[in-house]
Design an enzyme around this catalytic site. Structure first.
Site, PDB file in Angstrom:
ATOM      1  N   ASN A  43      18.385   2.754  -3.998  1.00 29.21           N
ATOM      2  CA  ASN A  43      17.759   4.130  -3.975  1.00 29.21           C
ATOM      3  C   ASN A  43      18.745   5.362  -3.183  1.00 29.21           C
ATOM      4  O   ASN A  43      18.906   6.388  -3.624  1.00 29.21           O
ATOM      5  CB  ASN A  43      16.399   4.510  -3.263  1.00 29.21           C
ATOM      6  N   VAL A  63       0.893  -1.450   0.107  1.00 29.59           N
ATOM      7  CA  VAL A  63       0.083  -0.093   0.108  1.00 29.59           C
ATOM      8  C   VAL A  63       0.842   1.154   0.149  1.00 29.59           C
ATOM      9  O   VAL A  63       2.195   1.226  -0.046  1.00 29.59           O
ATOM     10  CB  VAL A  63      -0.936   0.077   1.092  1.00 29.59           C
ATOM     11  N   HIS A 122      11.310  -4.836  -1.392  1.00 33.56           N
ATOM     12  CA  HIS A 122      11.477  -3.712  -2.395  1.00 33.56           C
ATOM     13  C   HIS A 122      11.394  -4.154  -3.740  1.00 33.56           C
ATOM     14  O   HIS A 122      12.388  -4.698  -4.331  1.00 33.56           O
ATOM     15  CB  HIS A 122      12.619  -3.076  -2.036  1.00 33.56           C
ATOM     16  N   LYS A 129       0.354   1.516   6.657  1.00 32.77           N
ATOM     17  CA  LYS A 129       0.747   0.259   6.988  1.00 32.77           C
ATOM     18  C   LYS A 129       0.569  -0.334   8.194  1.00 32.77           C
ATOM     19  O   LYS A 129       0.285  -1.587   7.909  1.00 32.77           O
ATOM     20  CB  LYS A 129       2.260   0.170   6.485  1.00 32.77           C
ATOM     21  N   SER A 132      10.194   1.319  -0.538  1.00 30.30           N
ATOM     22  CA  SER A 132      11.275   1.652  -1.223  1.00 30.30           C
ATOM     23  C   SER A 132      12.097   2.659  -0.392  1.00 30.30           C
ATOM     24  O   SER A 132      13.356   2.602  -0.778  1.00 30.30           O
ATOM     25  CB  SER A 132      10.890   2.669  -2.306  1.00 30.30           C
ATOM     26  N   GLU A 166       3.097   4.510   0.900  1.00 34.75           N
ATOM     27  CA  GLU A 166       4.444   4.617   1.529  1.00 34.75           C
ATOM     28  C   GLU A 166       3.921   5.469   2.687  1.00 34.75           C
ATOM     29  O   GLU A 166       4.637   6.781   2.718  1.00 34.75           O
ATOM     30  CB  GLU A 166       5.472   5.210   0.874  1.00 34.75           C
TER      31      GLU A 166
END
Length: 332
Positions: free
Chosen positions: A193, A92, A142, A99, A121, A94
């Site tokens: 990232n 769902v 991820h 969450k 992420s 971020e």
């Protein structure tokens, strides 16, 4: 001995959730797909069917997949049916609170040893573990879009994550044709990232200093990193192009000139303030017509398949083509 998983829950059916469900279905799993919104379920079913068509057309999966996947797909609007799952992937928005609310529901129905993976992420897995009944079974997973085609996956260990859930997540990733990277310490934005953000900051630094414009910076990066980043990472590239001794000399002079700013770059800050959301609303560093949005989305998808085919030719993975099961020795 790693327990065999046959049924997997996917909680959240946005863009990535749909791709995750398609990837799992393509590799023979039963999927319990949870969202409360009927319209989202309808859109997800269409998206999953297209993705599975890709696997048949582009990756050698059996044509029978197009008819039989629906028998293994259970769309649900409540968490309770996930009680049958041996693994759950949450996907769902971020948002820590969103969450956490979903985790409350999942933990209330699944077995005590079932791993729960958050498709995040950047959110710290250790924070997601806070307040959980069994924090040791929570981990980060991820994924990258298009989830049914890419090899990418980061498995992230939180401060309280036990070894068994990590082992099961790594085995699952290999079984569905991924090449998982295990991130042993829960740092912000993980590995991929963090490397990306460092590059974005320097690109924006060059732009804000007037050293080059957006198109020039993009062109330089595309024609440089685009040559090698598909087949090797930064350390391999250093080895292939002079080795550590050469790079140490060059970096010694360059590193002090790179941006060390902790605040957001000016251009990024201004664009964000104007609600520039890239192709989502046609405004970002570039302006996009609806036709250009479609063209760039198609280019990205086509490129993902080209990269997949190239990587599979030189770095084959079990489970990567045709829904093959890697077998117990590879799954370990």
């Amino acid at each position: 001995m790693i327990q065999t998983i046959e049924t997997i829950g996917v909680a959240g059916l946005g863009l990535l959730g749909r791709g995750i469900a398609a990837c799992l279905l393509g590799h023979g799993f039963r999927v319990v797909a949870f969202t409360r919104h009927e319209a989202t379920h309808a859109a997800a079913r269409e998206s999953i069917a297209r993705a599975l068509g890709d696997l048949v057309d582009r990756a050698g999966f059996p044509a029978s997949l197009l008819q039989e996947w629906a028998e293994r797909y259970e769309p649900v609007q409540a968490a309770e049916p996930m009680a049958q799952c041996g693994f759950v992937v949450e996907s769902v928005a971020e948002d820590l609170e969103a969450k956490a609310r979903l985790f409350d529901q999942i933990e209330g129905v699944v077995g005590p040893e079932v791993p729960i993976a958050s498709n995040t992420s950047a959110l710290p897995v250790s924070r997601l573990q806070q307040g959980r009944r069994r924090p040791e079974r929570f981990l980060g997973m991820h994924w990258a879009e298009p989830a049914h085609a890419t090899r990418f996956m980061e498995i992230v260990r939180g401060e309280q994550t036990a070894d068994e859930p990590i082992a099961r997540a790594m085995a699952l990733a290999r079984r569905i044709g991924k090449e998982p990277s295990l991130v042993e310490h829960d740092v912000p934005a993980f590995v991929a990232n963090r490397l990306g953000y460092a590059m974005y900051r320097e690109a924006l630094n060059l732009l804000d200093q007037g050293i080059a414009d957006v198109e020039t910076i993009d062109r330089s990066f595309r024609n440089a990193a685009g040559l090698w980043a598909t087949i090797c990472g930064p350390f391999r590239w250093i080895d292939l192009t002079g080795g550590p001794a050469l790079y140490a000399k060059a970096m010694q002079d360059v590193l002090p000139t790179l941006s060390k700013a902790a605040e957001l770059p000016r251009t990024l800050r201004d664009l964000a303030a104007s609600d520039a959301r890239g192709i989502a609303n046609g405004r970002g560093f570039y302006q996009y017509t609806p036709e250009e949005v479609h063209r760039w989305e198609e280019l990205l998808r086509e490129h993902a398949w080209t990269v997949r085919d190239l990587m599979n030719r030189y770095f084959p993975l079990a489970g990567y083509r045709g829904g093959q099961d890697p077998g117990p020795e590879r799954a370990q």
